[in-house]
Every structure is written in structure tokens, then in C-alpha cells.
Design a protein around this motif. Structure first.
Motif, PDB file in Angstrom:
ATOM      1  N   VAL A 119       0.843  -1.194   0.000  1.00 11.31           N
ATOM      2  CA  VAL A 119       0.000   0.000   0.000  1.00 11.31           C
ATOM      3  C   VAL A 119       0.879   1.244   0.000  1.00 11.31           C
ATOM      4  O   VAL A 119       2.078   1.176   0.271  1.00 11.31           O
ATOM      5  CB  VAL A 119      -0.959   0.029   1.221  1.00 11.31           C
ATOM      6  CG1 VAL A 119      -1.891  -1.164   1.201  1.00 11.31           C
ATOM      7  CG2 VAL A 119      -0.177   0.099   2.527  1.00 11.31           C
ATOM      8  N   ASP A 120       0.271   2.377  -0.313  1.00  6.72           N
ATOM      9  CA  ASP A 120       1.015   3.637  -0.369  1.00  6.72           C
ATOM     10  C   ASP A 120       1.036   4.361   0.974  1.00  6.72           C
ATOM     11  O   ASP A 120       2.003   5.054   1.301  1.00  6.72           O
ATOM     12  CB  ASP A 120       0.400   4.547  -1.429  1.00  6.72           C
ATOM     13  CG  ASP A 120       0.434   3.932  -2.816  1.00  6.72           C
ATOM     14  OD1 ASP A 120       1.541   3.773  -3.359  1.00  6.72           O
ATOM     15  OD2 ASP A 120      -0.638   3.584  -3.345  1.00  6.72           O
ATOM     16  N   VAL A 121      -0.034   4.203   1.748  1.00  2.76           N
ATOM     17  CA  VAL A 121      -0.145   4.863   3.055  1.00  2.76           C
ATOM     18  C   VAL A 121      -0.944   3.953   3.984  1.00  2.76           C
ATOM     19  O   VAL A 121      -1.872   3.257   3.542  1.00  2.76           O
ATOM     20  CB  VAL A 121      -0.862   6.230   2.951  1.00  2.76           C
ATOM     21  CG1 VAL A 121      -0.946   6.897   4.326  1.00  2.76           C
ATOM     22  CG2 VAL A 121      -0.163   7.152   1.972  1.00  2.76           C
ATOM     23  N   VAL A 122      -0.597   3.979   5.267  1.00  5.75           N
ATOM     24  CA  VAL A 122      -1.368   3.275   6.300  1.00  5.75           C
ATOM     25  C   VAL A 122      -2.023   4.309   7.203  1.00  5.75           C
ATOM     26  O   VAL A 122      -1.376   5.272   7.621  1.00  5.75           O
ATOM     27  CB  VAL A 122      -0.470   2.343   7.138  1.00  5.75           C
ATOM     28  CG1 VAL A 122      -1.256   1.737   8.302  1.00  5.75           C
ATOM     29  CG2 VAL A 122       0.121   1.250   6.268  1.00  5.75           C
ATOM     30  N   VAL A 123      -3.299   4.102   7.499  1.00  6.80           N
ATOM     31  CA  VAL A 123      -4.021   4.968   8.430  1.00  6.80           C
ATOM     32  C   VAL A 123      -4.308   4.179   9.703  1.00  6.80           C
ATOM     33  O   VAL A 123      -4.966   3.137   9.662  1.00  6.80           O
ATOM     34  CB  VAL A 123      -5.351   5.470   7.837  1.00  6.80           C
ATOM     35  CG1 VAL A 123      -6.101   6.324   8.860  1.00  6.80           C
ATOM     36  CG2 VAL A 123      -5.101   6.264   6.565  1.00  6.80           C
ATOM     37  N   CYS A 139       5.290  -0.329   9.840  1.00  5.18           N
ATOM     38  CA  CYS A 139       5.465   0.810   8.934  1.00  5.18           C
ATOM     39  C   CYS A 139       6.918   1.259   8.896  1.00  5.18           C
ATOM     40  O   CYS A 139       7.440   1.625   7.836  1.00  5.18           O
ATOM     41  CB  CYS A 139       4.554   1.966   9.344  1.00  5.18           C
ATOM     42  SG  CYS A 139       2.813   1.710   8.941  1.00  5.18           S
ATOM     43  N   VAL A 140       7.591   1.231  10.049  1.00  4.26           N
ATOM     44  CA  VAL A 140       9.013   1.592  10.083  1.00  4.26           C
ATOM     45  C   VAL A 140       9.823   0.559   9.300  1.00  4.26           C
ATOM     46  O   VAL A 140      10.684   0.909   8.491  1.00  4.26           O
ATOM     47  CB  VAL A 140       9.521   1.696  11.536  1.00  4.26           C
ATOM     48  CG1 VAL A 140      11.047   1.838  11.562  1.00  4.26           C
ATOM     49  CG2 VAL A 140       8.873   2.883  12.239  1.00  4.26           C
ATOM     50  N   GLU A 141       9.537  -0.709   9.524  1.00  2.00           N
ATOM     51  CA  GLU A 141      10.282  -1.774   8.849  1.00  2.00           C
ATOM     52  C   GLU A 141      10.120  -1.731   7.343  1.00  2.00           C
ATOM     53  O   GLU A 141      11.047  -2.063   6.596  1.00  2.00           O
ATOM     54  CB  GLU A 141       9.825  -3.139   9.381  1.00  2.00           C
ATOM     55  CG  GLU A 141      10.217  -3.396  10.826  1.00  2.00           C
ATOM     56  CD  GLU A 141       9.599  -4.671  11.383  1.00  2.00           C
ATOM     57  OE1 GLU A 141       8.793  -5.297  10.650  1.00  2.00           O
ATOM     58  OE2 GLU A 141       9.912  -5.024  12.523  1.00  2.00           O
ATOM     59  N   PRO A 145       4.566   5.312   4.831  1.00  2.00           N
ATOM     60  CA  PRO A 145       4.002   6.446   5.565  1.00  2.00           C
ATOM     61  C   PRO A 145       2.817   6.028   6.435  1.00  2.00           C
ATOM     62  O   PRO A 145       1.963   5.236   6.007  1.00  2.00           O
ATOM     63  CB  PRO A 145       3.552   7.403   4.457  1.00  2.00           C
ATOM     64  CG  PRO A 145       4.418   7.055   3.289  1.00  2.00           C
ATOM     65  CD  PRO A 145       4.607   5.570   3.379  1.00  2.00           C
ATOM     66  N   LEU A 146       2.780   6.569   7.639  1.00  2.00           N
ATOM     67  CA  LEU A 146       1.726   6.266   8.605  1.00  2.00           C
ATOM     68  C   LEU A 146       1.045   7.559   9.028  1.00  2.00           C
ATOM     69  O   LEU A 146       1.715   8.517   9.418  1.00  2.00           O
ATOM     70  CB  LEU A 146       2.332   5.565   9.827  1.00  2.00           C
ATOM     71  CG  LEU A 146       1.439   5.379  11.056  1.00  2.00           C
ATOM     72  CD1 LEU A 146       0.259   4.479  10.742  1.00  2.00           C
ATOM     73  CD2 LEU A 146       2.253   4.819  12.230  1.00  2.00           C
ATOM     74  N   VAL A 147      -0.283   7.579   8.962  1.00  2.00           N
ATOM     75  CA  VAL A 147      -1.069   8.720   9.433  1.00  2.00           C
ATOM     76  C   VAL A 147      -1.819   8.265  10.675  1.00  2.00           C
ATOM     77  O   VAL A 147      -2.686   7.382  10.607  1.00  2.00           O
ATOM     78  CB  VAL A 147      -2.043   9.224   8.363  1.00  2.00           C
ATOM     79  CG1 VAL A 147      -2.882  10.385   8.908  1.00  2.00           C
ATOM     80  CG2 VAL A 147      -1.289   9.666   7.111  1.00  2.00           C
ATOM     81  N   VAL A 160       1.818  12.610  11.390  1.00  2.00           N
ATOM     82  CA  VAL A 160       2.223  11.845  10.215  1.00  2.00           C
ATOM     83  C   VAL A 160       3.652  11.374  10.437  1.00  2.00           C
ATOM     84  O   VAL A 160       4.500  12.140  10.903  1.00  2.00           O
ATOM     85  CB  VAL A 160       2.142  12.703   8.936  1.00  2.00           C
ATOM     86  CG1 VAL A 160       2.795  11.989   7.760  1.00  2.00           C
ATOM     87  CG2 VAL A 160       0.697  13.055   8.623  1.00  2.00           C
ATOM     88  N   PHE A 161       3.889  10.113  10.100  1.00  2.00           N
ATOM     89  CA  PHE A 161       5.234   9.549  10.214  1.00  2.00           C
ATOM     90  C   PHE A 161       5.616   8.983   8.851  1.00  2.00           C
ATOM     91  O   PHE A 161       5.093   7.939   8.438  1.00  2.00           O
ATOM     92  CB  PHE A 161       5.262   8.469  11.296  1.00  2.00           C
ATOM     93  CG  PHE A 161       4.784   8.968  12.643  1.00  2.00           C
ATOM     94  CD1 PHE A 161       5.646   9.646  13.489  1.00  2.00           C
ATOM     95  CD2 PHE A 161       3.463   8.781  13.032  1.00  2.00           C
ATOM     96  CE1 PHE A 161       5.211  10.126  14.719  1.00  2.00           C
ATOM     97  CE2 PHE A 161       3.013   9.252  14.260  1.00  2.00           C
ATOM     98  CZ  PHE A 161       3.891   9.927  15.105  1.00  2.00           C
ATOM     99  N   LEU A 162       6.486   9.687   8.146  1.00  2.00           N
ATOM    100  CA  LEU A 162       6.872   9.262   6.800  1.00  2.00           C
ATOM    101  C   LEU A 162       7.865   8.108   6.816  1.00  2.00           C
ATOM    102  O   LEU A 162       8.086   7.443   5.808  1.00  2.00           O
ATOM    103  CB  LEU A 162       7.454  10.443   6.015  1.00  2.00           C
ATOM    104  CG  LEU A 162       6.472  11.582   5.717  1.00  2.00           C
ATOM    105  CD1 LEU A 162       7.160  12.685   4.923  1.00  2.00           C
ATOM    106  CD2 LEU A 162       5.241  11.080   4.980  1.00  2.00           C
TER     107      LEU A 162
END
Length: 254
Positions: A119-123, A139-141, A145-147, A160-162
Motif C-alpha cells: 500500500v502507499d499509506v497506512v491509516v 510501517c518503520v520496517e 508512511p503512517l497517518v 504523520v510519520f513518513l
């Protein structure tokens, strides 16, 4: 895009930051939303309405009467049914062009990692720290990007954590349980507060997908809805962070 889609998204396409190219980029995007409650409801609805092509929805709970005060994806007739079912039905009625992958079970670490990689982004629209920490770690691994958002009582926060080198992650903010810990069932929440926070989360997702403006990466946006006051705090990567910190990375390397 066909003529019907051009008309559907015309008000968004008018924006110079979006245009036709941006709208096509949204249609080609895939977003994972974990949690379809008070936060996940507005996130999912706005992303679907805005034309994000694929949504992966995750929630293993069923609709309860007490949810309806704030979880606007669900309605009276959905009580007792899986939230995934009512969410998918509502979203496809909102936008029939939307592709939905609906998962009505708690994801294993392996499943979460496999989906996140695609996926492109996780919410993160969940309401407990165990799940938030697990989502953040993956998400870090995977450098995804995490919202993140949370809301309780009359308070809310978004960040937001890119997950790029040198940027903070969610665990840099909270080592253990944070100040907004606890559930709405234990502390209560004013209905529109989750809508405000969820809408901001959706906005940040669209900005990331379109690569426009400035996101909340490295920032924590705090809402005090009782007095309608906003604060923005700067976040930095914590060298001692057990997930992304430079020292923890060095320990893992050895």
C-alpha cells in the motif's frame, strides 16, 4: 478517466495542486485503513469520495448501538453485523468506482507486513496502544508512511510519520501509554471530535499521495475542542527509540 469520473471529481480537479494528473494518481493509489470506528469512518468516506482507487479495510468488531453516536459509516440496521460489511456497503454506494478489500479479522504480524508492503499509506484509526505500536513497527520496517490519529473526551491529536531516515516514528512520541490512552467506552467522547480528527487524517493522506503541501511529519497537532484551541508540537527522532532509534538499529545490526 471517463466523462462521468471527470464530472464526479471536477471540483477537486479544479485545484492546481491536483489537476487531472493528480486525480489519476489518486485513482492508482492504495490505502490501508485499520479501524472503522469514529476515526476510520470519516477517513474512509472522504478517501472514497475523493477518488482513492483502492481501500484495504481492517476491523474485526461488530456494530453496537453505542457506536452510532459517532461512527457515521454504520446505521441502525447494521447493529450486530460486522463493521467491515456495513462499511463496504456504504462506501461502494458513495463511490461505485472504488475497489475494496475487506478483512474482518485481527491481522497477524505477517499479514500486516505483507499488506503494508503493498500500500502507499497506512491509516491508524485504532483505539489501543498495543495495536498502534504493532502498526508503527511494521510501517518503520517497510518504510511506509503512517497517518496516526486519536480522540477522546473533547481532545484529539494527529501526526504523520513518513518513516524516512532521520525522521521520528510513533514510538519516539510514546514509549508506553500516552496521554490520550483509554477507550471512548471508558472516558466518553463528543461525537464531532472524532470527525474533525478523522477528516484531518484523510487530508494528510491525500497530501502524501499527491506529494503536495507540507504534511504533519515531525509534528503533533493537538486539539482542545472544549475551547477550540489548537497546538502544534515539533517531534524529533529519539536515538533511544526501540523501533527507529539509531542505537536500537545498531543493536539489531550486531
Amino acid at each position: 478517466m471517463n466523462d462521468e469520473e471527470l464530472l464526479r471529481y471536477s471540483r477537486q480537479i479544479m485545484l492546481p495542486q491536483v489537476d487531472v494528473a493528480g486525480q489519476e494518481k489518486l485513482q492508482a493509489s492504495r490505502v490501508l485503513i485499520i479501524g472503522l470506528g469514529g476515526l476510520g469512518s470519516p477517513v474512509a468516506m472522504y478517501l472514497a469520495a475523493a477518488g482513492v482507487g483502492q481501500l484495504v479495510l481492517v476491523d474485526h468488531d461488530k456494530v453496537d448501538l453505542s457506536n452510532l453516536q459517532r461512527q457515521i459509516l454504520h446505521s441502525q440496521q447494521d447493529i450486530g453485523h460486522h463493521k467491515i460489511t456495513s462499511a463496504a456497503d456504504r462506501l461502494t454506494k458513495l463511490n461505485p468506482h472504488l475497489q475494496i478489500t475487506a478483512l474482518d479479522h485481527k491481522l497477524s504480524d505477517k499479514e500486516l507486513r505483507e499488506i503494508t508492503q503493498n500500500v502507499d499509506v497506512v491509516v491508524d484509526a485504532t483505539d489501543n496502544f498495543e495495536t498502534r505500536f504493532a502498526i508503527n513497527r511494521v510501517c518503520v520496517e517497510t518504510a511506509t508512511p503512517l497517518v496516526s490519529g486519536s480522540a477522546i473526551r473533547m481532545e484529539g491529536q494527529v501526526s504523520v510519520f513518513l518513516n524516512r531516515p532521520g525522521t521520528p516514528c510513533y514510538r519516539c512520541l510514546y514509549r508506553e501509554e500516552g496521554e490520550l490512552d483509554g477507550s471512548c467506552s471508558e472516558n466518553g467522547v463528543l461525537a464531532p471530535v472524532v470527525g474533525i480528527i478523522g477528516s484531518i487524517q484523510a487530508t494528510e493522506v491525500l497530501k502524501i499521495l499527491l506529494n503536495i503541501g507540507s504534511t504533519l511529519d515531525g509534528k503533533l497537532l493537538l486539539l482542545d475542542a472544549l475551547h477550540m484551541e489548537w497546538r502544534t508540537l515539533a517531534l524529533k527522532q529519539d536515538d533511544e527509540c526501540p523501533v527507529c532509534g539509531t542505537r536500537s538499529t545498531e543493536r539489531r545490526a550486531h
